[in-house]
Design a protein around this motif. Structure first.
Motif, PDB file in Angstrom:
ATOM      1  N   ALA A 144       8.103 125.452  58.022  1.00 62.06           N
ATOM      2  CA  ALA A 144       7.134 124.400  58.309  1.00 62.06           C
ATOM      3  C   ALA A 144       6.457 124.577  59.661  1.00 62.06           C
ATOM      4  CB  ALA A 144       7.825 123.039  58.249  1.00 62.06           C
ATOM      5  N   ALA A 145       7.108 125.264  60.585  1.00 61.68           N
ATOM      6  CA  ALA A 145       6.522 125.483  61.902  1.00 61.68           C
ATOM      7  C   ALA A 145       5.580 126.676  61.931  1.00 61.68           C
ATOM      8  CB  ALA A 145       7.628 125.669  62.942  1.00 61.68           C
ATOM      9  N   GLY A 146       5.573 127.451  60.854  1.00 61.19           N
ATOM     10  CA  GLY A 146       4.720 128.619  60.807  1.00 61.19           C
ATOM     11  C   GLY A 146       5.171 129.745  61.705  1.00 61.19           C
ATOM     12  N   THR A 147       6.481 129.854  61.887  1.00 59.54           N
ATOM     13  CA  THR A 147       6.990 130.878  62.814  1.00 59.54           C
ATOM     14  C   THR A 147       7.497 132.127  62.112  1.00 59.54           C
ATOM     15  OG1 THR A 147       9.170 129.795  62.786  1.00 59.54           O
ATOM     16  CG2 THR A 147       7.626 129.151  64.533  1.00 59.54           C
ATOM     17  N   ALA A 148       7.980 131.988  60.866  1.00 63.25           N
ATOM     18  CA  ALA A 148       8.561 133.154  60.192  1.00 63.25           C
ATOM     19  C   ALA A 148       8.781 132.836  58.715  1.00 63.25           C
ATOM     20  CB  ALA A 148       9.891 133.540  60.839  1.00 63.25           C
ATOM     21  N   PRO A 149       8.835 133.866  57.855  1.00 66.46           N
ATOM     22  CA  PRO A 149       9.161 133.639  56.443  1.00 66.46           C
ATOM     23  C   PRO A 149      10.587 133.112  56.288  1.00 66.46           C
ATOM     24  CG  PRO A 149       8.163 135.809  56.754  1.00 66.46           C
ATOM     25  CD  PRO A 149       8.510 135.284  58.119  1.00 66.46           C
ATOM     26  N   ILE A 150      10.764 132.239  55.307  1.00 66.27           N
ATOM     27  CA  ILE A 150      12.101 131.731  54.999  1.00 66.27           C
ATOM     28  C   ILE A 150      12.549 132.131  53.596  1.00 66.27           C
ATOM     29  CG2 ILE A 150      11.916 129.750  56.545  1.00 66.27           C
ATOM     30  CD1 ILE A 150      11.415 128.067  53.951  1.00 66.27           C
ATOM     31  N   GLY A 151      11.650 132.756  52.821  1.00 64.27           N
ATOM     32  CA  GLY A 151      11.991 133.146  51.456  1.00 64.27           C
ATOM     33  C   GLY A 151      10.791 133.756  50.779  1.00 64.27           C
ATOM     34  N   TRP A 152      10.898 133.922  49.465  1.00 63.28           N
ATOM     35  CA  TRP A 152       9.825 134.605  48.754  1.00 63.28           C
ATOM     36  C   TRP A 152       9.763 134.177  47.290  1.00 63.28           C
ATOM     37  CZ3 TRP A 152      11.184 138.283  44.867  1.00 63.28           C
ATOM     38  CH2 TRP A 152      12.573 138.502  44.750  1.00 63.28           C
ATOM     39  N   LEU A 153       8.584 134.365  46.708  1.00 69.97           N
ATOM     40  CA  LEU A 153       8.352 134.127  45.295  1.00 69.97           C
ATOM     41  C   LEU A 153       7.931 135.440  44.657  1.00 69.97           C
ATOM     42  CD1 LEU A 153       6.313 130.820  45.681  1.00 69.97           C
ATOM     43  CD2 LEU A 153       8.652 130.999  44.835  1.00 69.97           C
ATOM     44  N   ARG A 154       8.300 135.628  43.405  1.00 66.81           N
ATOM     45  CA  ARG A 154       8.047 136.903  42.747  1.00 66.81           C
ATOM     46  C   ARG A 154       6.595 136.992  42.289  1.00 66.81           C
ATOM     47  NH1 ARG A 154      11.633 140.506  41.223  1.00 66.81           N
ATOM     48  NH2 ARG A 154      13.298 138.969  41.486  1.00 66.81           N
ATOM     49  N   GLY A 155       5.744 137.541  43.140  1.00 66.29           N
ATOM     50  CA  GLY A 155       4.353 137.780  42.817  1.00 66.29           C
ATOM     51  C   GLY A 155       3.587 136.510  42.510  1.00 66.29           C
ATOM     52  N   TYR A 156       2.381 136.709  41.970  1.00 67.66           N
ATOM     53  CA  TYR A 156       1.555 135.553  41.626  1.00 67.66           C
ATOM     54  C   TYR A 156       2.176 134.737  40.507  1.00 67.66           C
ATOM     55  CZ  TYR A 156      -2.115 137.260  44.666  1.00 67.66           C
ATOM     56  OH  TYR A 156      -2.825 137.656  45.772  1.00 67.66           O
ATOM     57  N   GLY A 157       2.901 135.386  39.618  1.00 60.74           N
ATOM     58  CA  GLY A 157       3.562 134.632  38.558  1.00 60.74           C
ATOM     59  C   GLY A 157       4.521 133.600  39.114  1.00 60.74           C
ATOM     60  N   GLY A 158       5.352 134.014  40.080  1.00 62.49           N
ATOM     61  CA  GLY A 158       6.277 133.076  40.695  1.00 62.49           C
ATOM     62  C   GLY A 158       5.561 131.959  41.420  1.00 62.49           C
ATOM     63  N   LEU A 159       4.455 132.294  42.091  1.00 64.22           N
ATOM     64  CA  LEU A 159       3.688 131.292  42.825  1.00 64.22           C
ATOM     65  C   LEU A 159       3.042 130.285  41.880  1.00 64.22           C
ATOM     66  CD1 LEU A 159       2.480 130.344  45.546  1.00 64.22           C
ATOM     67  CD2 LEU A 159       0.580 131.934  45.124  1.00 64.22           C
ATOM     68  N   TYR A 160       2.363 130.773  40.837  1.00 64.61           N
ATOM     69  CA  TYR A 160       1.696 129.863  39.905  1.00 64.61           C
ATOM     70  C   TYR A 160       2.701 128.965  39.193  1.00 64.61           C
ATOM     71  CZ  TYR A 160      -2.375 133.059  40.257  1.00 64.61           C
ATOM     72  OH  TYR A 160      -3.426 133.826  40.683  1.00 64.61           O
ATOM     73  N   ARG A 161       3.797 129.561  38.744  1.00 68.32           N
ATOM     74  CA  ARG A 161       4.784 128.762  38.005  1.00 68.32           C
ATOM     75  C   ARG A 161       5.389 127.680  38.887  1.00 68.32           C
ATOM     76  NH1 ARG A 161       5.872 134.014  35.929  1.00 68.32           N
ATOM     77  NH2 ARG A 161       7.617 134.302  37.379  1.00 68.32           N
ATOM     78  N   ALA A 162       5.666 128.008  40.129  1.00 66.66           N
ATOM     79  CA  ALA A 162       6.257 127.018  41.036  1.00 66.66           C
ATOM     80  C   ALA A 162       5.298 125.854  41.270  1.00 66.66           C
ATOM     81  CB  ALA A 162       6.626 127.682  42.362  1.00 66.66           C
TER      82      ALA A 162
END
Length: 453
Positions: A144-162
């Motif tokens: 939330a602070a925009g300082t570093a990644p905390i995780g990941w989603l599997r490509g655009y498919g993971g992003l759209y589905r979420a």
């Protein structure tokens, strides 16, 4: 019990983008479906969801234009994934897989930042080719602070589905109703086929085969990928029975498919025709075969010297088509209007509508012509013309038969009694294909889908 044609639910209509005056009939049909569902259900108005990674200001301009045109009554009903994540990325963080983020060698990334300039996501960007959306390269989700990644989603498919799953959950919490995704784009559908926990109804908008456009012609590669997962959708909607039959003949009956045509616009009193005024509304691209229209016009003018072609639309073939008109000696008999954001002007005074496409999904413009009482002269190309003219309103000729096209067009222009009869039949045909008929068919599909949940 409600007597509404469409069951009450949260309808999430998903498209890649919805930009005014872009993508031809696709944008018109998607926004029209949203309005028709809203009018045919006792539930909430549908949400239109897009996933193009533009800036908020650009999307706000699109919303304002849709509102100005009366397409949107509430601009909050058109949402974009990246607009949402800039405001609140908690849904992405909740769905993210834990660190470490997998490596993505040689994949360029684009930062998505919020209003304070803080990174909320990094997305794979600049991947070439038509299969860019299939990448498994991780979407990096930041804190939330925009300082570093905390995780990941599997490509655009993971992003759209979420995102879609999050929208569905919030809508259900707000309304207490089940959600149904109406997917309007194959690229997105391929990614939703993995499952999002709610029903997915997939629409179709185009012919699935290449030349020569028979049932057993080569399948377009993008459709091949889609057909590989189509049996996973809760329903697939075809615009014509002809295309549904061709698909079943080709791939069997494993797809849960239904026919739900786009509706014709409301029938309006026809304008007094200007004798010889022929209208076309389409992009200036090879698939529309405007060169056939020019050849037909040159021949028609031998018997109907006042025939004049009015072409509404833009595209890369304009110079070549203008040159062809010159070669045929009809430059003064053709008017190139270019793109028009008010296509209604085309129908005023139209004596006939000419349709020469080599393939379509349905051909919305055919229904527009019928609703305005403008007789249609069309190639019998897949898909749409035969269905549109099944109850009359025009003349259908074999696809690519220029002599037959010329003869039919000359008959409509020269025989005024025939023209008057076709105009009357056109409006009757359009009335049978109105929004109520389309929504009744759509509502039956949704009842079947929700009955399976």
């Amino acid at each position: 019990m409600s007597d509404a044609a469409v069951p009450a639910a949260n309808y999430l209509i998903v498209a890649s983008r919805l930009v005014p005056d872009l993508d031809g009939g696709f944008t018109v049909s998607v926004t029209r479906r949203a309005r028709d569902i809203a009018a045919a259900t006792d539930g909430p108005s549908p949400l239109l969801l897009t996933v193009d990674p533009g800036e908020r200001a650009t999307h706000d301009a699109h919303r304002a234009e849709w509102t100005r045109r009366g397409i949107l009554n509430d601009d909050t009903r058109l949402r974009n994934l990246f607009d949402d994540v800039r405001v609140d990325a908690d849904w992405a963080r909740a769905a993210a897989e834990a660190l470490p983020v997998p490596a993505a060698d040689d994949v360029p990334y684009r930062a998505i930042t919020d209003g304070l300039g803080r990174t909320v996501l990094e997305i794979p960007y600049g991947i070439g080719g038509s299969e860019w959306h299939l990448t498994d390269a991780p979407v990096r989700v930041w804190d939330a602070a925009g300082t570093a990644p905390i995780g990941w989603l599997r490509g655009y498919g993971g992003l759209y589905r979420a995102w879609i799953a999050s929208v569905a959950a919030s809508e259900k919490a707000r309304t207490g109703l089940e959600s149904v995704v109406v997917c309007e784009a194959r690229q997105i559908g391929e990614l939703l086929a993995a499952g999002i926990g709610i029903p997915v109804v997939h629409t179709t908008h185009a012919a699935h085969v290449r030349a020569p456009f028979s049932w057993d012609s080569p399948i377009d590669p993008a459709w091949q990928r889609w057909f590989a997962v189509a049996d996973r959708f809760d329903a697939v909607l075809w615009l014509t029975a002809a295309q549904q039959r061709d698909v079943q003949r080709r791939v069997g009956d494993g797809i849960r498919s239904f026919v739900v045509p786009h509706p014709a616009p409301a029938v309006t009193a026809p304008a007094e025709p200007v004798p010889g005024r022929i209208v076309m509304l389409n992009s200036l691209i090879p698939r529309k075969r405007i060169d056939h229209a020019l050849h037909a016009l040159a021949r028609v003018r031998e018997g109907v010297p006042h025939a004049h072609l009015e072409v509404y639309g833009a595209g890369g073939s304009l110079d070549a088509l203008s040159d062809l008109a010159g070669e045929l000696g009809i430059t003064g008999a053709v008017t190139w209007h270019g793109h028009s954001s008010t296509p209604e002007e085309a129908w005023g005074g139209a004596d006939a509508f000419l349709f020469t496409s080599e393939n379509e999904g349905q051909g919305l413009v055919l229904l527009e012509a019928l609703s305005h009482g403008v007789p249609v002269v069309a190639y019998d190309a897949p898909y749409g013309p035969a269905d549109a003219l099944a109850d009359g309103g025009g003349v259908l000729v074999p696809s690519g038969d220029l002599a037959a096209l010329t003869g039919a067009l000359q008959s409509v222009l020269a025989r005024r009694e025939l023209r008057a009869e076709l105009s009357l039949l056109a409006q009757r045909a359009a009335a049978r294909r109105d929004a109520a008929a389309s929504m009744n068919a759509f509502g039956q599909v949704i009842s079947a889908v929700l009955g399976r949940v």
